[in-house]
Design an enzyme around this catalytic site. Structure first.
Site, PDB file in Angstrom:
ATOM      1  N   LYS A  20       9.487  -0.555   0.105  1.00 22.97           N
ATOM      2  CA  LYS A  20      10.461  -1.476   0.856  1.00 22.97           C
ATOM      3  C   LYS A  20      10.916  -2.525  -0.101  1.00 22.97           C
ATOM      4  CE  LYS A  20       8.132  -5.153   2.926  1.00 22.97           C
ATOM      5  NZ  LYS A  20       8.618  -6.491   2.564  1.00 22.97           N
ATOM      6  N   ASN A  21      10.057  -3.078  -1.030  1.00 24.22           N
ATOM      7  CA  ASN A  21      10.547  -4.030  -1.776  1.00 24.22           C
ATOM      8  C   ASN A  21      11.486  -3.739  -3.023  1.00 24.22           C
ATOM      9  OD1 ASN A  21       9.165  -5.735  -0.319  1.00 24.22           O
ATOM     10  ND2 ASN A  21       7.471  -6.258  -2.058  1.00 24.22           N
ATOM     11  N   ARG A  90      12.795 -12.679   4.467  1.00 20.49           N
ATOM     12  CA  ARG A  90      12.595 -13.210   3.389  1.00 20.49           C
ATOM     13  C   ARG A  90      13.887 -12.431   2.503  1.00 20.49           C
ATOM     14  NH1 ARG A  90      11.427 -17.978   0.177  1.00 20.49           N
ATOM     15  NH2 ARG A  90      11.272 -17.069  -2.013  1.00 20.49           N
ATOM     16  N   CYS A 114       7.562 -13.256   6.282  1.00 20.93           N
ATOM     17  CA  CYS A 114       6.200 -13.381   6.729  1.00 20.93           C
ATOM     18  C   CYS A 114       5.745 -14.877   6.506  1.00 20.93           C
ATOM     19  CB  CYS A 114       5.336 -12.596   5.895  1.00 20.93           C
ATOM     20  SG  CYS A 114       5.248 -11.128   6.584  1.00 20.93           S
ATOM     21  N   ARG A 119       7.336 -21.044   0.670  1.00 19.86           N
ATOM     22  CA  ARG A 119       8.334 -20.166   0.179  1.00 19.86           C
ATOM     23  C   ARG A 119       9.515 -20.865  -0.151  1.00 19.86           C
ATOM     24  NH1 ARG A 119       7.223 -13.876   2.206  1.00 19.86           N
ATOM     25  NH2 ARG A 119       7.427 -13.482  -0.016  1.00 19.86           N
ATOM     26  N   PRO A 120       9.824 -21.567  -1.038  1.00 19.10           N
ATOM     27  CA  PRO A 120      10.879 -22.300  -1.380  1.00 19.10           C
ATOM     28  C   PRO A 120      11.989 -21.346  -2.070  1.00 19.10           C
ATOM     29  CG  PRO A 120       9.316 -23.273  -3.079  1.00 19.10           C
ATOM     30  CD  PRO A 120       8.479 -22.348  -1.880  1.00 19.10           C
ATOM     31  N   ILE A 121      13.227 -21.795  -2.214  1.00 17.49           N
ATOM     32  CA  ILE A 121      13.943 -20.980  -3.014  1.00 17.49           C
ATOM     33  C   ILE A 121      14.840 -21.939  -4.068  1.00 17.49           C
ATOM     34  CG2 ILE A 121      14.636 -19.520  -0.963  1.00 17.49           C
ATOM     35  CD1 ILE A 121      17.289 -21.116  -0.554  1.00 17.49           C
ATOM     36  N   ASP A 122      13.984 -22.745  -4.520  1.00 11.89           N
ATOM     37  CA  ASP A 122      15.045 -23.589  -5.643  1.00 11.89           C
ATOM     38  C   ASP A 122      15.128 -22.889  -6.752  1.00 11.89           C
ATOM     39  OD1 ASP A 122      11.817 -23.559  -5.591  1.00 11.89           O
ATOM     40  OD2 ASP A 122      11.800 -25.011  -7.133  1.00 11.89           O
ATOM     41  N   LEU A 123      14.273 -21.971  -7.274  1.00  8.55           N
ATOM     42  CA  LEU A 123      14.428 -21.241  -8.438  1.00  8.55           C
ATOM     43  C   LEU A 123      15.732 -20.372  -8.310  1.00  8.55           C
ATOM     44  CD1 LEU A 123      10.855 -20.202  -9.039  1.00  8.55           C
ATOM     45  CD2 LEU A 123      12.026 -21.915 -10.216  1.00  8.55           C
ATOM     46  N   ASP A 309       0.117  -8.709  -2.774  1.00  9.27           N
ATOM     47  CA  ASP A 309       0.283  -8.101  -1.594  1.00  9.27           C
ATOM     48  C   ASP A 309      -0.944  -7.118  -1.242  1.00  9.27           C
ATOM     49  OD1 ASP A 309       2.803  -9.091  -1.429  1.00  9.27           O
ATOM     50  OD2 ASP A 309       3.999  -7.332  -1.632  1.00  9.27           O
ATOM     51  N   ILE A 331      -0.682 -16.781  -6.043  1.00 11.64           N
ATOM     52  CA  ILE A 331       0.742 -16.563  -5.871  1.00 11.64           C
ATOM     53  C   ILE A 331       1.200 -17.406  -4.433  1.00 11.64           C
ATOM     54  CG2 ILE A 331       2.791 -15.073  -5.773  1.00 11.64           C
ATOM     55  CD1 ILE A 331       1.229 -14.817  -8.381  1.00 11.64           C
ATOM     56  N   ARG A 402       6.490  -3.833   9.543  1.00  9.50           N
ATOM     57  CA  ARG A 402       7.741  -4.203   8.770  1.00  9.50           C
ATOM     58  C   ARG A 402       7.417  -3.597   7.324  1.00  9.50           C
ATOM     59  NH1 ARG A 402       9.013 -10.381   9.372  1.00  9.50           N
ATOM     60  NH2 ARG A 402      10.373  -9.748   7.603  1.00  9.50           N
TER      61      ARG A 402
HETATM   62  C1  UD1 Z   1       8.398 -10.611  -3.490  1.00  5.24           C
HETATM   63  C2  UD1 Z   1       8.021  -9.719  -2.458  1.00  5.24           C
HETATM   64  C3  UD1 Z   1       6.700 -10.176  -1.817  1.00  5.24           C
HETATM   65  C4  UD1 Z   1       5.714 -10.354  -3.078  1.00  5.24           C
HETATM   66  C5  UD1 Z   1       5.963 -11.244  -4.169  1.00  5.24           C
HETATM   67  C6  UD1 Z   1       5.299 -11.549  -5.158  1.00  5.24           C
HETATM   68  C7  UD1 Z   1      10.096  -8.622  -1.618  1.00  5.24           C
HETATM   69  C8  UD1 Z   1      11.042  -8.628  -0.402  1.00  5.24           C
HETATM   70  N1  UD1 Z   1       8.902  -9.481  -1.586  1.00  5.24           N
HETATM   71  O1  UD1 Z   1       8.616 -11.847  -2.725  1.00  5.24           O
HETATM   72  O2  UD1 Z   1       6.131  -8.974  -1.167  1.00  5.24           O
HETATM   73  O3  UD1 Z   1       4.526 -10.714  -2.333  1.00  5.24           O
HETATM   74  O4  UD1 Z   1       7.400 -10.701  -4.555  1.00  5.24           O
HETATM   75  O5  UD1 Z   1       5.267 -10.390  -6.168  1.00  5.24           O
HETATM   76  O6  UD1 Z   1      10.466  -8.018  -2.785  1.00  5.24           O
HETATM   77  N2  UD1 Z   1       8.927 -19.771  -5.475  1.00  5.24           N
HETATM   78  C9  UD1 Z   1       9.029 -20.786  -5.641  1.00  5.24           C
HETATM   79  N3  UD1 Z   1      10.574 -21.124  -5.672  1.00  5.24           N
HETATM   80  C10 UD1 Z   1      11.652 -20.158  -5.603  1.00  5.24           C
HETATM   81  C11 UD1 Z   1      10.879 -18.672  -5.309  1.00  5.24           C
HETATM   82  C12 UD1 Z   1       9.610 -18.640  -5.449  1.00  5.24           C
HETATM   83  O7  UD1 Z   1       8.441 -21.814  -5.628  1.00  5.24           O
HETATM   84  O8  UD1 Z   1      12.671 -20.455  -5.730  1.00  5.24           O
HETATM   85  C13 UD1 Z   1       7.188 -19.365  -5.535  1.00  5.24           C
HETATM   86  C14 UD1 Z   1       6.842 -18.828  -4.094  1.00  5.24           C
HETATM   87  O9  UD1 Z   1       6.598 -19.760  -3.144  1.00  5.24           O
HETATM   88  C15 UD1 Z   1       5.683 -18.040  -4.688  1.00  5.24           C
HETATM   89  C16 UD1 Z   1       5.885 -17.647  -5.772  1.00  5.24           C
HETATM   90  O10 UD1 Z   1       7.068 -18.436  -6.373  1.00  5.24           O
HETATM   91  O11 UD1 Z   1       4.612 -19.023  -4.749  1.00  5.24           O
HETATM   92  C17 UD1 Z   1       6.454 -16.109  -5.903  1.00  5.24           C
HETATM   93  O12 UD1 Z   1       7.537 -15.987  -5.215  1.00  5.24           O
HETATM   94  P1  UD1 Z   1       8.495 -14.691  -5.601  1.00  5.24           P
HETATM   95  O13 UD1 Z   1       8.052 -14.014  -6.868  1.00  5.24           O
HETATM   96  O14 UD1 Z   1       9.965 -15.214  -5.479  1.00  5.24           O
HETATM   97  O15 UD1 Z   1       8.296 -13.666  -4.394  1.00  5.24           O
HETATM   98  P2  UD1 Z   1       9.486 -12.911  -3.383  1.00  5.24           P
HETATM   99  O16 UD1 Z   1      10.687 -12.614  -4.367  1.00  5.24           O
HETATM  100  O17 UD1 Z   1       9.596 -13.889  -2.323  1.00  5.24           O
END
Ligand code: UD1
Length: 421
Positions: A20-21, A90, A114, A119-123, A309, A331, A402
């Protein structure tokens, strides 16, 4: 709802579905080519269907084939993206990089996913801003635009999988080169790099935390096979650790599962990898123990560490292990929501800190009616049901579906007594 009658050792063979991912960002990346691509081995799950729907709404011609999608993005156009497919998933976030790469513009409703943490998107936003993108957030809508993406030196303060994917998608289309340090090294990143390379992109350092991307090369369509899902393979591996028995996981991507296989072995499984040399069938043989063993500490980490996961899934197995185990989540903060349901099935598990659970293994779990609240926690409840005495009823299966194409059928093929009603 799944009805499960537990206590049966697993026996037999299943083929592991496509990842999936890995599939989702590759499907989004087809937007960049402006040509036709065929993506094989896509899992038939709701999130993939959502991505296909989004691409269709953007003007792509999307045809579902037997085990994949034919996507022609030549007529794609930029428009506002909203609705369930965006907000409920997401991974629709990887459209940020893909839309900015193709059109220099994006307007989308804030994506969901989920319920496992804030799950912020700042990065994502900071990295793309470095390439010249200007973002505005108003209410639920995120808007981004850039005249021409510029290659940049970007450093991620945390190796976010999604942010790394977005930088890659934007950087291959940018003017000039991009150097990304602190990149995620998850296998799904490597898959995306391999797809983009097959389309004509130039990316150096694939598999490492430092990626160098040459911008501005003309991309073309291609045929690409999505690899098998390491999390689904890990789920069935732990099911065998919890229930005992002998199973073969065909196509399991063993080279991506070293830490997972090691953890299963510490819990008493005997694993044998095939497919490396003379053996024709590629996959993983697992012999489950009579009773799982406790582990002193299981800690989630970014790849190649133990994947978040599979945390709740391994934890479910440890509820029946001989001895005390400690599980630490580093995480996503909300992965422990499943504990209350496990307790209703007889597990002796407590949160020591918000990130640490202590599990005292019990001799028996008993069946109960419980509700899945998110994808992997839901799969953990299915495993607990398989390990429990008597009947369990698991509702909220839409969350589980999912990520798992056919968890009920797969486990039935392995001899489990599980009925989807
Ligand atoms: C992806 C996977 C998810 C997996 C995760 C970690 C997909 C669709 N999902 O999620 O199944 O559990 O990788 O291997 O591929 N964070 C921030 N700011 C950001 C982005 C992330 O603080 O802008 C934090 C998140 O809140 C979390 C951590 O970084 O605590 C990991 O997130 P990230 O690696 O981005 O995971 P996803 O890409 O969302």
């Amino acid at each position: 709802m799944y009805q499960i009658y537990g206590g049966v050792p697993l026996q037999g063979k299943v083929k592991i579905q496509g990842s999936k991912n890995a599939a989702l960002p590759v499907l989004a990346a087809t937007l960049l080519t402006g040509e036709e691509s065929f993506i094989f081995n896509c899992p038939q799950i709701i999130d993939v269907q959502h991505m296909a729907k989004i691409l269709t709404s953007l003007g792509c011609k999307v045809r579902r084939m037997e085990d994949g999608y034919l996507i022609d993005s030549s007529q794609a156009f930029c428009c506002g993206m909203s609705g369930d497919a965006i907000t409920g998933m997401r991974s629709s976030l990887c459209l940020l990089g893909a839309m900015l790469g193709r059109f220099g513009k994006i307007v989308m409703e804030h994506p969901g996913g989920c319920v496992i943490g804030e799950r912020p998107i700042d990065l994502h936003l900071k990295a793309l801003e470095k390439m010249g993108v200007v973002f505005e957030e108003s209410g639920e809508t995120l808007t981004g635009h850039v005249e021409k993406l510029q290659g940049a030196r970007i450093r991620l303060t945390f190796p976010s999988v999604g942010a790394t994917e977005n930088v890659l998608l934007a950087a291959v289309m940018a003017e000039g080169d991009t150097e990304l340090t602190g990149a995620a090294r998850e296998p799904e990143i490597t898959t995306l790099c391999e797809f983009l390379t097959a389309c004509g992109a130039e990316i150096h350092g694939i598999g490492s935390s430092m990626l160098r991307i040459r911008g501005g090369r003309k991309l073309h369509g291609t045929q690409f096979r999505v690899p098998a899902d390491r999390i689904v393979a890990g789920t069935y591996l732990f099911a065998c650790v919890g229930c005992g028995g002998n199973i073969f996981l065909e196509d399991a991507p063993c080279s991506q599962m070293e830490t997972v296989i090691h953890a299963a072995e510490c819990m008493g499984a005997q694993c044998q990898l095939t497919g490396s040399q003379a053996v024709s069938e590629k996959g993983l043989y697992v012999q489950g123990p009579e009773r799982p063993r406790a582990v002193s500490r299981l800690r989630t980490e970014v790849y190649p560490g133990f994947p978040t996961d599979l945390q709740s899934i391994a934890l479910a197995v440890l509820t029946k292990a001989a001895g005390k185990s400690i599980v630490e989540e580093t995480i996503f903060e909300n992965r422990f929501r499943v504990l209350e349901s496990l307790k209703r099935m007889g597990a002796n598990v407590e949160l020591y800190t918000p990130k640490t659970a202590i599990i005292h293994g019990v001799d028996r779990l008993h069946g109960a009616a419980v509700e899945a609240q998110e994808l992997r926690g839901g799969a953990a409840l299915v495993l607990a049901g398989l390990m429990a005495d008597g009947k369990s009823e698991i509702t909220g299966c839409e969350f589980i579906r999912r990520g798992y194409e056919k968890i009920g059928e797969d486990l039935t093929d392995l001899g489990a007594r599980i009925i989807s009603v």
